[in-house]
Each structure stands twice: as C-alpha cells, then as structure tokens.
Enzyme design. Structure first.
Site, mmCIF file in Angstrom:
data_model
loop_
_atom_site.group_PDB
_atom_site.id
_atom_site.type_symbol
_atom_site.label_atom_id
_atom_site.label_comp_id
_atom_site.label_asym_id
_atom_site.label_seq_id
_atom_site.Cartn_x
_atom_site.Cartn_y
_atom_site.Cartn_z
ATOM 1 C CD GLU A 92 -2.980 -1.023 2.274
ATOM 2 O OE1 GLU A 92 -2.891 -0.147 3.151
ATOM 3 O OE2 GLU A 92 -3.741 -1.992 2.361
ATOM 4 C CG ASP A 116 -12.890 4.871 -20.707
ATOM 5 O OD1 ASP A 116 -11.976 4.130 -21.115
ATOM 6 O OD2 ASP A 116 -13.840 4.473 -20.015
ATOM 7 C CB THR A 164 -8.564 -1.752 -19.861
ATOM 8 O OG1 THR A 164 -8.641 -1.634 -21.283
ATOM 9 C CG2 THR A 164 -9.929 -1.510 -19.237
#
Ligand code: DSN
Length: 423
Positions: free
Chosen positions: A55, A199, A225
């Site tokens: 993290e 996008d 993606t």
C-alpha cells in the site's frame, strides 16, 4: 503444501483450466475488448509478487519489505510514461471501472454534472449511466450520434455542452468504430469550462502505436484498461497532467483502493515493454487493416455496418435486414467456434439482453498472425452462420454449424496460440 502444482493441489480447477485452454486454442476470439496476453505477461502475473502488500507508492509505502515492489512499480510507471508521453501515470488500478471511479473522485464533487456518450449509442456504463455508481453519485448527461451518419457530430455535442454546462466531459466509447477527435472535444470542453477525460480502454494499443489520434496532449485525465488492444494483463491505469497527479494518486489510494495487485503491475510493466518493441506498431496497424478487410467481406455478404465501415479495431453490424437478433447470431456463432458480443446498435428497438447487432473485433485474430485473407474467410463463415445456421425460427441448423466449426478449428490450427503451454 505450498510446493504442489495446480494439478497436484486442485485437480478440479486444473480440469477447468485445461478446458479453457482448449477453448481458446480452437475458437476465434472476435470480442474486440479481449486479446491473448503473451507468455511473458502471464508469467509475471503468476509470480511471487502476489505475496506482498505494498500500500502506498514507490518509496512511500505503508508496508516494509517493498524494495523490489518499488522497483517494479517505478519500472511500470517509467515505461508507460515513455510509451504514452504522459506527465503522470498511476498503474495501480484493478479495472477500467475503478480507473473511472478514481478519476471522478479526484475531479468532481458528488452531484456534479458529467457529459458523455450514452450506453445506447456506444458509450460505457461508468460514464454516468443511472444503473452504475457514476450515475448515482454524479448527474449524467449524454450525447449520442448524429442520426444521419451514426457518427459523432461535434457541433451537436458542443450545443449540448453549452446547455448542460458539465463539470466534466468524457470522450471515449465501447462500441464506436470511428476515430474520436480529442482535439475538437478539448475545444468544446474549454468553451464551456469543463474538464476533459478520455477513456481509451478500447483503443489504447492503437494510441500507443500512433494508429489513432492521441488524447494525452488534450485531456486533463486519460483512463484505460491494459488488457484489450494493449495486450497486457487484466487491469487499468490513469494518465494525467502533472497538476492532477497528487489528486489522482490520493483518489486511487487511499481513496478507492488499498493493496495494489503487485503481480499485475509487474505484468503491466512487461506489457509496456512489449508495446515499445519492434512489431507492436505494425501489429496495431494490422488490427485496423484486418478489421477493414472483415468489414469488406461482410459488406459483400449483404451485411449492414453502422457507419458503413471502421477506422479502428471493431465493427458494429446491424442485423435487422438478416432477420436475426444479436443474441441469436452470437449464440449460433459460438456454436460454430466464433465468439463475439451481441451489441446494441444506435436506436436499437431491442433491449440490451437481445439487441439487433453484433460487435466483432480483430485484436485477438491479429495476435494469432491472421491477415486479410483470413478476415475474408471469417466474414464468409459469419455469413454462413447467420444465413444458414438456423431454421428461421431460432433453432440451430446443427449440420451447417458443425461444418463451420470444423473450418474454424482448421483455421485456428493454422494460426496456433500457446502451443507448448500446459494447463
Ligand atoms: N469490457 C468492456 C467492453 O467489452 O467493451 C465493457 O465493460
């Protein structure tokens, strides 16, 4: 226990995997948002990097023991920056939906207006659709296509933007076969004082290879993606101007995600390297040439294509003149070994569970090494299925489908994938 192979540890899952490997080897991948990842990408995704929490960000972690995780994530970031020329990149996003969620979280307040392409006309659920978080948390407004051309009409979008006054404009689509003019979208966004997000989940590989106009210079934020045309692992990323960098990073972690999937980030780094290697640009150009060859073959067979053709990796086929729904066509094609999406066409009278269209694409076929002659053959095979693969009342014609299935198997064997991969 930890040293057993999958086959030794879980024979049931190994059996399912073997079945899927056989399916991928012997069927044609016509879904434009899918691809075959390389052995190297899959190897990285299956490494011991899965064992560690990391993290935070390189050199700013909340977990100790992250020396190699800092290296791998920085490598992924540096390679992606070089590939896309972006000022800032976050490679931790698990999916395209989460990339959009993080971007909105960074850029908007709940209730703010966004203006995007409607799902019914080719947009994506996460662009403000009512049934998605993006339409609940924000006020979604939508532009469609010009009814005369089925293409984006930037004058119409500008007019709508003037009326809506959105905080964020979104450029990008899931089922649009033509070029998107990001420069023009930026002019519109500037005129109404909106931020611009692109996008590019579908066209990212084309963009990386300069086979589609680049949104990066024009947009505040670009989401994508990594597993579609880019041919990386299943995942996502966000690119942005430096001024958005901190906000985007905080929106991703701790905003909407905690532990990043470090093995997937390693695989993204491999994919970014592959995208810079000799052959990738040509691969992306061949995707488009193949899609145009498939379009030509389908037109010869009397199919109607939304916009009449394609500039990118996908086609939208309007099946209304063929007397079959998108669902029936896709079901029959799957029986014949050709896996495709059913898809809404602009103004579709049918619901999204049935649809009047299909959305074939060529990234997977092109990865297999197929070229224009094979696209021609596949177009004829699709026509055979749609014309003769049923009895007119929705029942499959088993004999015809079996013949096409055999032809598909043969084609797949001539253009093999994962030859020495064991399940
Ligand atoms: N996966 C996207 C596509 O296939 O276009 C939709 O979420």
């Amino acid at each position: 226990m930890i040293n057993r192979t999958l086959r030794q540890a879980d024979s049931e899952m190994a059996r399912i995997l073997a079945g899927e490997l056989e399916r991928q080897k012997t069927t044609l991948m016509l879904i434009p948002s899918e691809n075959y990842a390389s052995r190297a990408v899959m190897a990285a995704a299956g490494t011991i990097f899965t064992n560690k929490y990391a993290e935070g960000y390189p050199r700013r972690r909340y977990y100790h023991g992250c020396e190699y995780y800092d290296q791998l994530e920085q490598l992924a970031i540096d390679r992606a920056k070089e590939l896309f020329g972006a000022e800032h990149i976050n490679v931790q996003l698990h999916t395209g939906s989460q990339a959009n969620m993080a971007a909105y979280w960074a850029m908007l307040e709940p209730g703010d207006k966004l203006l995007a392409m409607s799902v019914a006309q080719g947009g994506h659920l996460t662009h403000g659709d009512k049934i998605n978080f993006s339409g609940v948390a924000y006020e979604g407004h939508f532009y469609g296509l010009d009814p005369d051309t089925d293409q984006l009409n930037y004058e119409m979008i500008a007019e709508q933007a003037r009326q809506v006054r959105p905080k964020l404009m979104i450029a990008g689509a899931s089922a649009y076969p033509r070029i998107i003019d990001f420069k023009r979208m930026k002019e519109i966004a500037d005129e109404v004082g909106a931020y611009l997000l692109a996008d590019i989940a579908h066209i990212v590989g084309l963009v990386a290879a300069e086979a589609h106009p680049d949104p990066v210079p024009y947009c505040d934020v670009v989401t994508s993606t990594t597993h579609k045309t880019l041919r990386g692992p299943r995942g996502a990323m966000i690119m942005c101007k430096e001024e958005w960098g901190d906000k985007i990073d905080r929106a991703v972690f701790p905003g909407i995600q905690a532990g990043p999937l470090m093995q997937i980030i390693a695989a993204k780094a491999v994919a970014f390297k592959e995208a810079q290697e000799f052959g990738f640009r040509e691969y992306q150009r061949q995707i488009i040439r193949n899609c145009q060859a498939l379009a030509a073959s389908l037109l010869e067979e009397g199919f109607t294509l939304v916009t009449g053709g394609t500039d990118n990796h996908l086609l939208l086929v309007d099946l209304r003149n063929k007397g079959v729904t998108g669902k029936l066509a896709a079901d029959l094609m799957e029986m014949a070994g050709m896996v495709v999406n059913k898809n809404l066409i602009p103004g579709d009278p049918l619901p999204s569970t049935e649809t009047s269209g299909i959305r074939p694409g060529t990234p997977g076929l092109t990865t297999r090494g197929m070229k224009e002659p094979q696209m021609h053959q596949i177009g004829k095979a699709i026509a055979r299925v749609v014309h003769d693969g049923h009895d007119g009342e929705g029942n499959p014609n088993e004999a015809v489908l079996a013949e096409v299935r055999a032809e598909v198997r043969e084609l797949c064997a001539m253009f093999p994938i994962y030859e020495d991969l064991e399940a």
